[in-house]
Scaffold this active site. Structure first.
Site, PDB file in Angstrom:
ATOM      1  N   TRP A 152       0.831  -1.214   0.000  1.00 33.66           N
ATOM      2  CA  TRP A 152       0.000   0.000   0.000  1.00 33.66           C
ATOM      3  C   TRP A 152       0.861   1.258   0.000  1.00 33.66           C
ATOM      4  O   TRP A 152       0.560   2.224  -0.701  1.00 33.66           O
ATOM      5  CB  TRP A 152      -0.995  -0.008   1.163  1.00 33.66           C
ATOM      6  CG  TRP A 152      -2.022  -1.097   0.989  1.00 33.66           C
ATOM      7  CD1 TRP A 152      -2.194  -2.194   1.783  1.00 33.66           C
ATOM      8  CD2 TRP A 152      -2.989  -1.214  -0.070  1.00 33.66           C
ATOM      9  NE1 TRP A 152      -3.207  -2.988   1.288  1.00 33.66           N
ATOM     10  CE2 TRP A 152      -3.708  -2.403   0.155  1.00 33.66           C
ATOM     11  CE3 TRP A 152      -3.309  -0.439  -1.186  1.00 33.66           C
ATOM     12  CZ2 TRP A 152      -4.732  -2.836  -0.694  1.00 33.66           C
ATOM     13  CZ3 TRP A 152      -4.331  -0.869  -2.037  1.00 33.66           C
ATOM     14  CH2 TRP A 152      -5.024  -2.052  -1.782  1.00 33.66           C
ATOM     15  N   ASP A 162      -1.513   6.473   6.248  1.00 31.43           N
ATOM     16  CA  ASP A 162      -2.615   5.649   5.744  1.00 31.43           C
ATOM     17  C   ASP A 162      -2.912   4.625   6.833  1.00 31.43           C
ATOM     18  O   ASP A 162      -2.181   3.660   7.022  1.00 31.43           O
ATOM     19  CB  ASP A 162      -2.184   4.956   4.445  1.00 31.43           C
ATOM     20  CG  ASP A 162      -3.257   4.011   3.911  1.00 31.43           C
ATOM     21  OD1 ASP A 162      -4.293   3.835   4.586  1.00 31.43           O
ATOM     22  OD2 ASP A 162      -3.048   3.448   2.819  1.00 31.43           O
ATOM     23  N   LYS A 216     -13.200  -1.339   6.760  1.00 30.40           N
ATOM     24  CA  LYS A 216     -12.577  -2.304   7.673  1.00 30.40           C
ATOM     25  C   LYS A 216     -13.192  -2.139   9.070  1.00 30.40           C
ATOM     26  O   LYS A 216     -14.036  -2.923   9.466  1.00 30.40           O
ATOM     27  CB  LYS A 216     -11.052  -2.111   7.718  1.00 30.40           C
ATOM     28  CG  LYS A 216     -10.347  -2.648   6.469  1.00 30.40           C
ATOM     29  CD  LYS A 216      -9.956  -1.559   5.552  1.00 30.40           C
ATOM     30  CE  LYS A 216      -8.927  -1.882   4.497  1.00 30.40           C
ATOM     31  NZ  LYS A 216      -9.111  -2.980   3.597  1.00 30.40           N
TER      32      LYS A 216
HETATM   33  C1  LIG Z   1      -3.799   0.168   3.997  1.00 26.36           C
HETATM   34  C2  LIG Z   1      -4.666   0.319   2.786  1.00 26.36           C
HETATM   35  N1  LIG Z   1      -4.547   1.423   2.033  1.00 26.36           N
HETATM   36  C3  LIG Z   1      -5.297   1.608   0.938  1.00 26.36           C
HETATM   37  C4  LIG Z   1      -6.219   0.663   0.540  1.00 26.36           C
HETATM   38  C5  LIG Z   1      -7.036   0.911  -0.684  1.00 26.36           C
HETATM   39  O1  LIG Z   1      -8.295   1.272  -0.303  1.00 26.36           O
HETATM   40  P1  LIG Z   1      -9.488   1.465  -1.366  1.00 26.36           P
HETATM   41  O2  LIG Z   1      -9.720   0.148  -1.998  1.00 26.36           O
HETATM   42  O3  LIG Z   1     -10.595   1.932  -0.468  1.00 26.36           O
HETATM   43  O4  LIG Z   1      -9.051   2.496  -2.336  1.00 26.36           O
HETATM   44  C6  LIG Z   1      -6.387  -0.499   1.292  1.00 26.36           C
HETATM   45  C7  LIG Z   1      -7.368  -1.518   0.878  1.00 26.36           C
HETATM   46  O5  LIG Z   1      -7.466  -2.590   1.400  1.00 26.36           O
HETATM   47  C8  LIG Z   1      -5.584  -0.672   2.441  1.00 26.36           C
HETATM   48  O6  LIG Z   1      -5.708  -1.772   3.176  1.00 26.36           O
END
Ligand SMILES: Cc1ncc(COP(=O)(O)O)c(C=O)c1O
Length: 360
Positions: free
Chosen positions: A101, A172, A196
């Site tokens: 991520w 994040d 989540k």
């Molecule tokens: C830590 C983290 N950041 C970003 C995301 C991406 O999120 P989204 O699918 O809501 O764009 C996720 C998705 O699981 C995640 O776990």
């Protein structure tokens, strides 16, 4: 029958919240309509929105000098929205890469300015650790430092934040926001998708220090410009009303559980039960350094990967579902978000022990 759901997200919801939403689906508080049918500017939805903001501020102890925004686009859209909001005066930032991520965040920011990789935690085993501050090579005067404080795929959680002085830390926290108390004042920006621990997909929570609202690039779309969103109390455009309503119910549920310190104690107990089971056996394996093991996402591998399918189908037959690891790493992953009860983890470890006895 409801299953024990270990999904990484969209994920298990508190059953009480689902029941309340079902009860209120056709007629919210004698309004004669569903929340999803209400104008976002009407009194009924305004009260839902204000209560959600108030409860979230209370739960996380968010100081008055921070704004809470409800946006759309999820975590990945924030990877573009953040540099567009913060690169106005200094178009450069540093990234600590601890997994997939944060790597995505770095790659996306490159479209808007200089994105410098300050550290990368990868080892020969893949992502298994948070590089210590001594390994971070920060650039000169970056607009911010980005960190993913819980890497959902690899199961890596940051527990100790370094002191960065005046440099804002952007985190994040998508997959562990509200799983424990956090000192918001240590962050410039704290953000996460809701699917989540907060509720359903569709709303992104962004908690931003007020002085950071003034640094947007002129190309930033107005609907994503934090200053505009904040000035309009997240109503510049139509917000994701139903997702905000569900988040509000989850915040009330969390308060009923005793707040974040109480939910943290439960999360610690759940994670310990699972990690202890993995560590007690050579049949199962988790590769993450112990002090960086995530309480929310527990990846584990069978020493003999040819048994993966049998493990998953046996689990599913018992109502233990969505345990398959992310496709980029394989193996298994059990996500233990707030709404996953201790009973679910107990059932999982019982199954793991039995499966091992049958196949070791
Ligand atoms: C830590 C983290 N950041 C970003 C995301 C991406 O999120 P989204 O699918 O809501 O764009 C996720 C998705 O699981 C995640 O776990």
């Amino acid at each position: 029958m409801r299953v024990f759901n270990f999904s990484a997200g969209p994920a298990a919801m508190p059953e009480e919240v689902l029941r309340q939403a079902a009860d209120e689906m056709l007629n919210w508080h004698d309004s004669g309509m569903s929340v999803m049918e209400m104008s976002h500017r009407g009194q009924a939805f305004s009260s839902i929105h204000e209560e959600a903001l108030h409860d979230l501020r209370d739960l996380l102890d968010v100081p008055a000098s921070y704004r809470i925004l409800f946006l759309q686009g999820g975590g990945l859209a924030e990877n573009a929205i953040i540099p567009m909001n913060l690169f106005g005066t200094k178009p450069r930032a540093d990234f600590v890469v601890t997994g997939s991520w944060s790597q995505k965040s770095l790659n996306e920011a490159r479209k808007y300015g200089v994105a410098h990789q300050a550290a990368n935690g990868a080892t020969a085993e893949g992502f298994t650790r948070v590089p210590p501050r001594s390994e971070w090579q920060l650039s000169e005067d970056p607009a911010y430092v980005h960190l993913c404080t819980n890497e959902t795929i690899h199961g890596i959680e940051t527990f100790d934040l370094p002191d960065l002085g005046e440099i804002p830390l952007v985190a994040d926290a998508s997959s562990h926001l509200l799983s424990r108390p956090m000192d918001v004042t240590r962050y410039g920006v704290l953000f996460g998708g809701a699917q989540k621990n907060i509720g359903i997909a569709g709303v992104t929570v962004v908690i931003v220090r007020e002085d950071l609202l003034e640094q947007a690039l002129s190309i930033c779309p107005t609907a994503f410009e934090w200053k505009t969103v904040a000035a309009n109390n997240s109503m510049y455009n139509t917000p994701p009303t139903y997702a905000i309503y569900i988040a509000g119910l989850v915040f009330k549920w969390l308060k009923k559980q005793g707040g974040l310190a109480a939910i943290e104690a439960r999360n610690v107990a759940k994670a310990k039960l699972l990690y202890d089971t993995i560590d007690a056996s050579s049949f199962y394996l988790n590769k993450v350094e112990r002090h960086a093991r995530s309480r929310m996402n527990v990846p584990f591998f069978l020493a003999d990967a040819t048994r993966n399918e049998a493990f998953l189908s046996g689990a599913e037959a018992r109502g233990l579902v969505q345990l398959k690891g992310h496709k980029s790493v394989g193996g298994m992953r059990a996500s233990l978000y707030n709404a996953v009860p201790l009973d679910a983890v107990t059932a999982l470890v019982e199954y793991m022990n039995e499966f091992e006895q049958r196949h070791a």
